[in-house]
Design an enzyme around this catalytic site. Structure first.
Site, PDB file in Angstrom:
ATOM      1  CB  SER A  64      -0.934  -0.071   1.209  1.00 39.54           C
ATOM      2  OG  SER A  64      -1.813   0.996   1.234  1.00 39.54           O
ATOM      3  CG  ASP A 280      -6.452   0.407  -0.312  1.00 41.70           C
ATOM      4  OD1 ASP A 280      -5.646   1.353  -0.279  1.00 41.70           O
ATOM      5  OD2 ASP A 280      -6.363  -0.582   0.439  1.00 41.70           O
ATOM      6  CG  ASN A 372      -6.685   6.483   6.251  1.00 46.08           C
ATOM      7  OD1 ASN A 372      -7.628   6.098   5.555  1.00 46.08           O
ATOM      8  ND2 ASN A 372      -6.086   5.695   7.118  1.00 46.08           N
ATOM      9  CB  THR A 499       0.829  -0.246  10.449  1.00 45.28           C
ATOM     10  OG1 THR A 499       0.726   1.166  10.677  1.00 45.28           O
ATOM     11  CG2 THR A 499      -0.540  -0.781  10.098  1.00 45.28           C
TER      12      THR A 499
HETATM   13  P1  NG1 Z   1      -2.218   2.382  12.554  1.00 45.11           P
HETATM   14  O1  NG1 Z   1      -0.758   2.334  12.272  1.00 45.11           O
HETATM   15  O2  NG1 Z   1      -2.740   1.260  13.395  1.00 45.11           O
HETATM   16  O3  NG1 Z   1      -2.636   3.746  13.058  1.00 45.11           O
HETATM   17  C1  NG1 Z   1      -2.770   2.917   9.973  1.00 45.11           C
HETATM   18  C2  NG1 Z   1      -3.909   3.870   9.761  1.00 45.11           C
HETATM   19  C3  NG1 Z   1      -5.207   3.077   9.684  1.00 45.11           C
HETATM   20  C4  NG1 Z   1      -5.164   1.978   8.632  1.00 45.11           C
HETATM   21  C5  NG1 Z   1      -3.900   1.151   8.814  1.00 45.11           C
HETATM   22  C6  NG1 Z   1      -3.692   0.129   7.724  1.00 45.11           C
HETATM   23  C7  NG1 Z   1      -4.234   6.113  10.708  1.00 45.11           C
HETATM   24  C8  NG1 Z   1      -4.270   6.949  11.928  1.00 45.11           C
HETATM   25  N1  NG1 Z   1      -4.004   4.813  10.883  1.00 45.11           N
HETATM   26  O4  NG1 Z   1      -2.999   2.201  11.169  1.00 45.11           O
HETATM   27  O5  NG1 Z   1      -6.267   3.946   9.455  1.00 45.11           O
HETATM   28  O6  NG1 Z   1      -5.280   2.518   7.339  1.00 45.11           O
HETATM   29  O7  NG1 Z   1      -2.721   1.985   8.897  1.00 45.11           O
HETATM   30  O8  NG1 Z   1      -3.114   0.640   6.571  1.00 45.11           O
HETATM   31  O9  NG1 Z   1      -4.406   6.636   9.602  1.00 45.11           O
HETATM   32 ZN    ZN Z   2      -3.756   1.178   0.384  1.00 44.44          ZN
END
Ligand code: NG1
Ligand code: ZN
Length: 543
Positions: A64, A280, A372, A499
């Protein structure tokens, strides 16, 4: 299962020592060089899942919005949804099994999940444009083949296109044809019907500049362009011919930095949008007359889509249940606008698309978006049947139902889809005769700030109430409450990222200065109470 043959195959995809793997909210994601054995094993797992469900399963090779050097893999379940939670656990265990234990780990899944080993397996594979993706997809193909699965390799695809293919295959074509041409035709004919109904005679064709993050979205939008060009002119930027994937561009860059991507020149009031690396996610933006950058993120899209759907549903006059699903990151003013002005019920779930998707399935019409830019709308089967039936009649109700019916086809109901969302937004703007500025003016975002804090062990922070309140460490929530009470229209929360190895801090307040200062104060509280490491958070901000 031929254990000896499997062992030989597995030896060609040896697990690197000393690394731990976790199937997180976005599947496995890390530096590409560590992922070969994960891909092989996810090929095996997809074959098992297919044998268990009797349906085709998808394997998407992508990381991604991560840097180009990373890669990852996500599995797609029969109706195009994300992998079921129990299988995420199987995936994690399988990825972490030592090489000699692999056959045993597979047998354990066969037993626990009641897989019928002799059944046929069908696996659909797609990949993004990363340099490492083709070789990693090959490892996944070998995994599928090792369990005798049949493969359909789609090659280069956006993530949501693969989700679409899986659903088409498993619904005997009722959702659409499982080919790229089928995808383009389904979306573009719904879009053409909608923009035809807009009939603002004499108006120029709408035009949008698209930052493709130097990723797969560029290739697929270029293929789609001739299908939609009568209703929409798309100009592609960051199409991968020059720059690096996701580097200084793409939806994630634009959203987190709240500034335009490199490689796209904007004139005031031009409509622009950015996709992420696997297409996406999408965010819109423009420069206002004074040259200030204005971002229209997932919240703004959720508001435009849900209010339009609500208007149409009111005209159709059926009592369908409607819900909008957001996370704690949704701007407070978007939630207030939906609840207080539009009177739409809003629900908050934990971060991660699967949580939002799941909640949205509870409604006849469920719109979900992460701030996002990842989101879509889901329609219950009953609602879809009824709406398509009503669309047959020529009266006022029938007209509204026809618009709804086309929107149902235009939304990708399997996952957030930047291409589909863009066409939905463009269709709504055309139908309502709105400019991007008028859309932006529906409500004003509260100033906000997101920062990261490094701590020794982020799991010391646990949360409740859809991540809006911290339960541990002791004293942290009290500290946040007391800081928040010092600002107007303020809100703040912290959560461990799923992540990245950081704690995320979010704050909003009545001015940018207040939001920044609240975010800083809360990061200090996290640093002190949750075991911060490295430098103390400084005023100003780290993303
Ligand atoms: P984490 O790292 O858990 O905040 C981020 C995005 C999620 C989602 C995931 C998967 C923010 C604050 N967090 O998660 O919305 O998209 O990555 O890609 O944007
Ligand atoms: Zn993506």
């Amino acid at each position: 299962m031929d254990v000896d043959a499997l062992r030989k195959q597995a030896a060609l995809h040896a697990k690197p020592p000393g690394l731990a793997f976790h199937y997180g909210t976005a599947g496995f994601r890390m530096r590409a060089e560590h992922l070969d054995h994960v891909m092989f094993r996810m090929g095996l797992l997809a074959a098992l899942r297919s044998k268990q469900t009797g349906a085709a399963i998808g394997v998407m090779v992508t990381a991604s919005h991560n840097p180009e050097e990373d890669n990852g893999v996500k599995l797609v379940d029969p109706l195009g949804e994300m992998l079921a939670p129990a299988w995420e656990e199987h995936a994690t265990r399988l990825a972490n099994a030592e090489d000699p234990d692999l056959p045993r780990a597979l047998l354990r899944i066969v037993e626990e999940a009641a897989v019928e080993p002799a059944r046929d397996a069908v696996v659909l594979i797609g990949r993004d444009t990363r340099p490492s993706s083709e070789q990693l997809a090959q490892a996944a193909r070998e995994g599928v083949a090792a369990l005798g699965g049949r493969l359909h390799d789609y090659g280069l695809l956006t993530t949501p296109q693969l989700h679409y293919m899986v659903r088409c295959r498993n619904t005997d074509g009722r959702y659409g044809k499982p080919t790229l041409d089928g995808y383009y035709r389904k979306l573009s004919s719904a879009f053409a019907e909608l923009t035809k109904q807009a009939s603002r005679s004499g108006d120029e064709r709408a035009s949008v500049k698209v930052d493709c993050a130097n990723g797969i979205g560029a290739l697929k939008l270029r293929e789609m362009e001739p299908h939609v060009s009568p209703g929409l002119a798309v100009q592609l930027f960051n199409d991968g011919t020059k720059g690096k994937l996701n580097h200084l561009c793409g939806a994630d860059f634009v959203k987190t930095h709240q500034k335009p991507p490199h490689g796209l020149e904007m004139k005031p009031n031009e409509r622009c949008c950015s996709l992420d690396g696997d297409a996406d996610r999408i965010v819109y933006y423009y420069l206002d007359a004074a040259g200030a950058f204005r971002l229209l993120d997932g919240d703004k899209m959720a508001v435009l889509m849900s209010t339009f759907l609500q208007e149409l549903l009111a005209e159709v006059g059926e009592s369908f249940s409607v819900g909008v699903v957001q996370t704690a990151y949704a701007n407070g003013n978007s939630t207030r606008f939906l609840e207080e002005v539009m009177k739409v019920p809003v629900y908050c779930t934990k971060t991660g698309v699967k949580h939002l998707h799941h909640k949205a399935q509870e409604f006849d019409v469920g719109v979900y978006f992460e701030a996002n830019g990842h989101g879509t709308a889901l329609f219950s089967e009953a609602a879809e049947v009824k709406i398509k039936q009503l669309a047959e009649s020529e009266d006022r109700k029938g007209k509204a139902a026809k618009v709804l019916a086309n929107l149902i086809d235009l939304f990708n109901q399997t996952a957030g889809d930047a291409i589909s969302d863009m066409l939905v937004i463009e269709a709504i703007l055309a139908l309502k005769g709105l400019t991007v500025q008028q859309w932006d003016a529906l409500y004003a975002d509260l100033p906000n700030r997101q920062v990261k804090v490094k701590v020794a062990d982020r799991t010391v922070i646990s949360t409740t109430d859809a991540e809006r309140r911290a339960v541990t460490p002791p004293g942290l929530q009290e500290a946040i409450d007391s800081l928040v009470s010092g600002y107007r229209l303020s809100r703040a929360f912290v959560r461990p990222s799923g992540t990245e190895d950081v704690v995320r801090v979010y704050a909003e307040a009545d001015s940018q200065e207040s939001a920044d200062s609240l975010a800083h104060a809360v990061s200090l509280a996290v640093f002190e109470l949750a075991g911060g490491i490295g430098e103390r958070p400084q005023p100003g901000f780290t993303r």
